[in-house]
Design an enzyme around this catalytic site. Structure first.
Site: not given
Ligand code: CTP
Length: 417
Positions: A217-219
């Site tokens: 995923g990412n932030r």
């Protein structure tokens, strides 16, 4: 020095809160509190039917003012004209099917209908009713008429309705309606500049699953995309918000489509973009995903305690696909991309941005430098909006709502006049 006879000038924005006769009338009490606490002078005008759900005593006690549904009370003050003329904003929540019909017809059969006829300020209507009533051709036509006249009719939220049924028809959360009202008042413009337009905004960060419990995923928090959706609705647009893994409250007036992976997002964005006037890709979409996703949780014993490498493949570039679909459809859709960049000694953030804008072929690219407490997860952002026509508009560090307004201003400059 103030004399007792001096008229007291109240600098607070004067808001008329119209309340229609639906079960969601009780939620308007919370909206009244939020508007009053955030510095608005609020007068409540319920309909007769609304008073069957919540009585005049409640509205009067909460607003500190007399309350009537009729034009025959305090006639010497001509309230049926004065309230609408004085108002800086009229917000109707809930707006029932009946009230939308009366407003579209221009009837003047109670005090609220008179206020709607005399108001020259922005008017926001937040409908709430059963799905069948919302989707009925009469209601659709009345909403279209009102929107064409510049009334900001928020799309209802989707969810649990009275009884066991669910669907579109819920009143958006009072906090989200109050936020929309504050934004409309802050802009101080009566004419909603995105009225009649359909806008698609993607937000959040996609997740690419390795197995049922693990993902890449990412932030991205989704805050910027949600702010864009909320501002677009407040500027009169119909908004579809394609949201990937965001835990924020739904913005008032936006239809929220929830997705997980880049491919989910691709399918949802392309479907929503069909016929839309503007698409804004604010989501952080994964560029890579695992070639395969395990059907069961990968256990340590499955891999003899030592995991092998995860093989990755490219995902589709949704923004590029939107641009090529637009070209083959010959449409005038406006497409906006986002780019979170870091610079290096050889190439600045803006140079990377210009190159990306050319590569992607969109109309605007909102470029921000990540780091220094800006961008991902933060409340603030600082961006430069680059245009394919060579334009460049720098927006200094500000909250994401302010950035959203600046982005819509840049989009507005591209709209046909
Ligand atoms: N984007 C997209 N589909 C993808 C990846 C990105 O639609 N698979 C969109 C993003 O929503 C954003 C824009 O493309 O609006 C730029 O995203 P970014 O990740 O900066 O671009 P990339 O093309 O992935 O470039 P880079 O190699 O710099 O990551």
């Amino acid at each position: 020095m103030t004399h007792r006879d001096d008229p007291v000038v109240d600098a607070r924005p004067f808001v008329v809160l119209g309340v229609g006769g639906g079960i969601a009338a009780y939620k308007a009490a919370e909206l009244l509190r939020l508007l009053s606490e955030s510095g608005h002078d609020v007068t409540v005008v319920p309909t007769r039917a609304a008073l069957k759900f919540v009585g005049a005593a409640t509205w009067s006690a909460l607003s500190g003012k007399p309350v009537s549904a009729e034009v025959w009370d305090d006639v010497h003050e001509v309230p049926h004209v004065r309230l609408g003329q004085r108002a800086d904003l009229v917000v109707v929540a809930p707006a029932t099917a009946d009230l939308l019909a009366r407003a579209a017809q221009g009837l003047a059969d109670d005090l609220l209908a008179n206020v709607l006829l005399t108001a020259r300020c922005p008017v926001v209507m937040a409908p709430a009713m059963h799905t069948e009533m919302w989707e009925h051709p009469s209601t659709r036509a009345n909403v279209a008429t009102l929107r064409a006249r510049g009334v900001i009719v928020l799309d209802p939220a989707v969810g649990r309705l009275t009884g066991a049924d669910t669907g579109p028809g819920r009143l958006p959360e009072p906090a989200a309606i109050a936020q929309a009202c504050s934004e409309i008042l802050a802009r101080g413009v009566a004419e909603p500049d995105l009225a009649g337009l359909t806008v698609v905004v993607s937000a959040g960060g996609t997740r690419e699953h390795v197995d049922p419990v693990r993902f890449l995923g990412n932030r991205s928090s989704g805050k910027q995309g949600y702010a864009l959706a909320a501002s677009a609705a407040a500027r009169g647009a119909r908004v579809v918000l394609v949201s990937a893994n965001v835990s924020l409250p739904d913005p008032a007036g936006a239809t929220v489509v929830r997705v997980t992976s880049a491919e989910h997002m691709r399918v949802a964005v392309l479907a929503a973009a069909e016929g839309a006037d503007i698409v804004v890709m604010a989501a952080a979409v994964a560029d890579f995903r695992p070639v395969s996703t395990a059907a069961h949780k990968i256990k340590k014993d499955d891999v003899d305690g030592v995991p092998g490498p995860i093989e990755l493949e490219r995902t589709a570039d949704i923004l590029a696909e939107l641009v090529s679909r637009r070209a083959s459809a010959g449409s005038r859709q406006i497409i906006v991309g986002f780019a979170a960049e870091t610079g290096d000694p050889a190439t600045s953030v803006l140079e990377y941005g210009r190159a990306k804008l050319a590569r992607k072929g969109c109309d605007l690219l909102v470029v921000n430098e990540v780091g220094d407490g800006l961008g991902f997860e933060s409340e603030d952002n600082e961006v430069v909006v680059l245009g394919a026509n060579g334009s460049s508009s720098a927006v200094p560090r500000a909250g994401k709502r302010v950035i959203a307004e600046a982005v819509w201003d840049c989009v507005g400059a591209l709209l046909p006049r």
